[in-house]
Design a protein around this motif. Structure first.
Motif, short mmCIF file in Angstrom:
data_model
loop_
_atom_site.label_atom_id
_atom_site.label_comp_id
_atom_site.label_asym_id
_atom_site.label_seq_id
_atom_site.Cartn_x
_atom_site.Cartn_y
_atom_site.Cartn_z
N GLY A 48 0.82 -1.21 0.00
CA GLY A 48 0.00 0.00 0.00
C GLY A 48 0.85 1.25 0.00
N PRO A 49 0.26 2.39 0.39
CA PRO A 49 0.96 3.66 0.26
C PRO A 49 1.75 4.05 1.51
N GLU A 50 2.92 4.65 1.28
CA GLU A 50 3.67 5.30 2.37
C GLU A 50 3.63 6.79 2.10
N PRO A 51 2.89 7.54 2.91
CA PRO A 51 2.79 8.98 2.67
C PRO A 51 4.14 9.67 2.87
N LEU A 52 4.40 10.68 2.03
CA LEU A 52 5.62 11.46 2.19
C LEU A 52 5.35 12.64 3.13
N SER A 53 6.39 13.06 3.83
CA SER A 53 6.23 14.16 4.79
C SER A 53 6.11 15.48 4.05
N ILE A 54 5.13 16.27 4.42
CA ILE A 54 4.90 17.57 3.80
C ILE A 54 5.46 18.69 4.69
N GLY A 55 5.56 18.42 5.99
CA GLY A 55 5.98 19.46 6.93
C GLY A 55 4.80 20.34 7.30
N LYS A 56 5.08 21.58 7.64
CA LYS A 56 4.00 22.49 8.05
C LYS A 56 3.42 23.21 6.83
N ILE A 57 2.13 23.50 6.90
CA ILE A 57 1.49 24.23 5.79
C ILE A 57 1.10 25.63 6.27
N PRO A 58 0.94 26.58 5.33
CA PRO A 58 0.63 27.96 5.72
C PRO A 58 -0.76 28.10 6.34
N ARG A 59 -0.94 29.18 7.08
CA ARG A 59 -2.18 29.42 7.83
C ARG A 59 -3.41 29.49 6.91
N PHE A 60 -3.27 30.11 5.75
CA PHE A 60 -4.42 30.26 4.85
C PHE A 60 -4.96 28.89 4.44
N GLN A 61 -4.08 28.03 3.96
CA GLN A 61 -4.50 26.69 3.54
C GLN A 61 -5.01 25.89 4.73
N LYS A 62 -4.30 26.00 5.84
CA LYS A 62 -4.67 25.24 7.04
C LYS A 62 -6.08 25.62 7.51
N GLY A 63 -6.37 26.92 7.49
CA GLY A 63 -7.69 27.38 7.92
C GLY A 63 -8.80 26.85 7.02
N LEU A 64 -8.58 26.96 5.71
CA LEU A 64 -9.58 26.45 4.76
C LEU A 64 -9.77 24.94 4.92
N MET A 65 -8.66 24.23 5.05
CA MET A 65 -8.73 22.76 5.15
C MET A 65 -9.40 22.31 6.44
N GLU A 66 -9.17 23.03 7.54
CA GLU A 66 -9.80 22.64 8.81
C GLU A 66 -11.31 22.76 8.72
#
Length: 441
Positions: free
Chosen positions: A367-385
């Motif tokens: 199956g899949p092994e996800p790659l690390s993305i690290g931290k994402i910016p506040r704008f994207q994080k807010g929309l995604m939450e």
């Protein structure tokens, strides 16, 4: 060399012939001994199946073929289940789009209230297919590209946590093909991308060629002017509504020029624009019923009538070739890098660990092994939450039969202006979906 047995769940779909042609085109990479179709609409599947049987006779007569409405027959002795089902078919999609528009809220297949309605129908259908697969072919993998993929993926995470299912979407693939065209590459496979987000809700943060050269500046320059409309626009998505979507990407891009956006973000960032440019009487569902639906079934009937594909205009669904890449990665442990919808588990450091995120993974036979993305910016994080909360509430509403949670989900969607409008839309959707949704209390 092992040959594989594949069942296509959703055998009566207009996408099925394109997938069969694509599988036949890739037999050197992914050998097949048997193709089966499964659908619960016998009459619809019969037309597609009879045409595909003739295609197989002409191109690969050695492949066994069977179309059935019997789950035991369909799911016994298979290695892969390729699922693209549409519970309620286009008649329900039309209502998903038109009911919200009555309230000046966008009507879209996978976004907003329409996507939520479709999700509430899809969950049961997908769980049923997983259960058939696990009962009759417990070692098989399910490659699921049924929409709305975000809600379906969350449902499988929560309700079938141990099942061998990979949730995938072809939209980033389609956009990446356009990006490759923009920079003059033969194929998206000549690029390495980093992408993060939720399904139909994500951003590219880096794109390089195989030598490591940064392609982002050139693509951004094009997108700032033309969106994702490439110089040569042909292929699967050329209807007017798709052209508008690709063009509108330039406005979506302007909101955050540090990344490149998935086209679907237009529905969340410019819902007023979308409503203004919608025909409330004739939506995308009508376009598809009058376009692809008539075309594919018309071509299938021609093939059946003449018992030959001579002159047939059915074509390989290039978009779908990533399904073969995924099946190969599982079958041959290729460790290909692919975008999948997987449980976050820290891949995006500053985001909900149980969220189903769409990120690059290395895919092998386990199956899949996800790659690390690290931290994402506040704008994207807010929309995604906000959006991930919508998806989780929908699945909880389905599992618990909760009216309250579904009302909350629709209220929380960025496409809906108020809780009152959300409730009005929900009540109409409940009436329209009474044959498909669990009862809500």
């Amino acid at each position: 060399m092992k040959k594989f047995s594949v069942v296509i769940a959703g055998g009566g779909s207009t996408f099925t012939p394109g997938i069969v042609l694509m599988l036949l085109d890739n037999l050197d990479k992914f050998p097949i001994r048997q193709i089966k179709f499964y659908d619960n609409d016998k009459k619809r599947q019969e037309i597609i199946a009879k045409a595909c049987e003739i295609i197989l006779k002409e191109q690969a007569p050695e492949i066994e073929f069977l179309a059935t409405v019997d789950p035991k027959e369909a799911f016994t002795d298979v290695d892969f289940v390729m699922a693209h089902i549409r519970v309620g078919k286009y008649a329900m999609r039309e209502l998903d789009e038109k009911i919200p528009l009555r309230y000046n809220v966008l009507g879209q297949e996978t976004c907003g209230p329409g996507g939520i309605a479709y999700g509430m129908r899809s969950i049961g259908g997908i769980l049923e297919i997983i259960d058939y697969m696990e009962k009759y072919s417990p070692d098989a993998w399910m490659l699921n590209y049924s929409n709305p993929a975000a809600i379906v993926a969350e449902a499988t995470r929560k309700l079938r946590p141990d099942s061998k299912i990979l949730n995938i979407c072809d939209m980033p693939v389609g956009i990446e093909e356009r990006m490759a065209q923009i920079v003059g590459l033969e194929s998206r496979k000549e690029m390495n991308v980093t992408y993060y987000g939720l399904n139909h809700f994500g951003w590219w943060s880096s794109i390089t060629d195989k030598a490591g050269n940064d392609l982002m500046p050139q693509i951004k320059e094009h997108v700032a002017k033309y969106g994702y409309v490439a110089a040569t626009d042909e292929g699967q998505h050329v209807d007017q509504s798709w052209n508008d979507t690709f063009h509108k990407a330039k406005d979506v891009y302007a909101v955050d020029p540090t990344t490149l956006p998935n086209t679907y973000l237009k529905y969340y960032l410019f819902p007023d624009y979308v409503v203004e440019h919608s025909n409330k009487e004739y939506t995308r569902a009508n376009e598809v019923m009058d376009g692809r639906e008539k075309f594919v079934f018309g071509e299938a009937e021609k093939i059946i009538k003449q018992q030959s594909t001579k002159g047939s205009k059915l074509h390989i669904d290039e978009h779908a070739s990533y399904i073969v890449d995924l099946a190969r990665a599982i079958a041959y442990n290729t460790h290909e890098r692919m975008l999948l919808i997987v449980e976050n588990k820290g891949a995006i450091e500053n985001f909900e660990p149980t969220a189903m995120v769409e990120i690059p993974c290395i895919v092998g036979s386990n199956g899949p092994e996800p790659l690390s993305i690290g931290k994402i910016p506040r704008f994207q994080k807010g929309l995604m939450e906000q959006q991930v909360a919508v998806e989780k509430l929908v699945v909880e509403a389905w599992a618990e039969g909760s009216y309250q949670k579904l009302w909350q989900a629709i209220t929380l969607s960025k496409t809906v202006p108020s809780a009152k409008v959300a409730k009005d839309i929900l009540d109409d959707l409940i009436e329209a979906n009474k044959d498909y949704w669990p009862e809500l209390n």
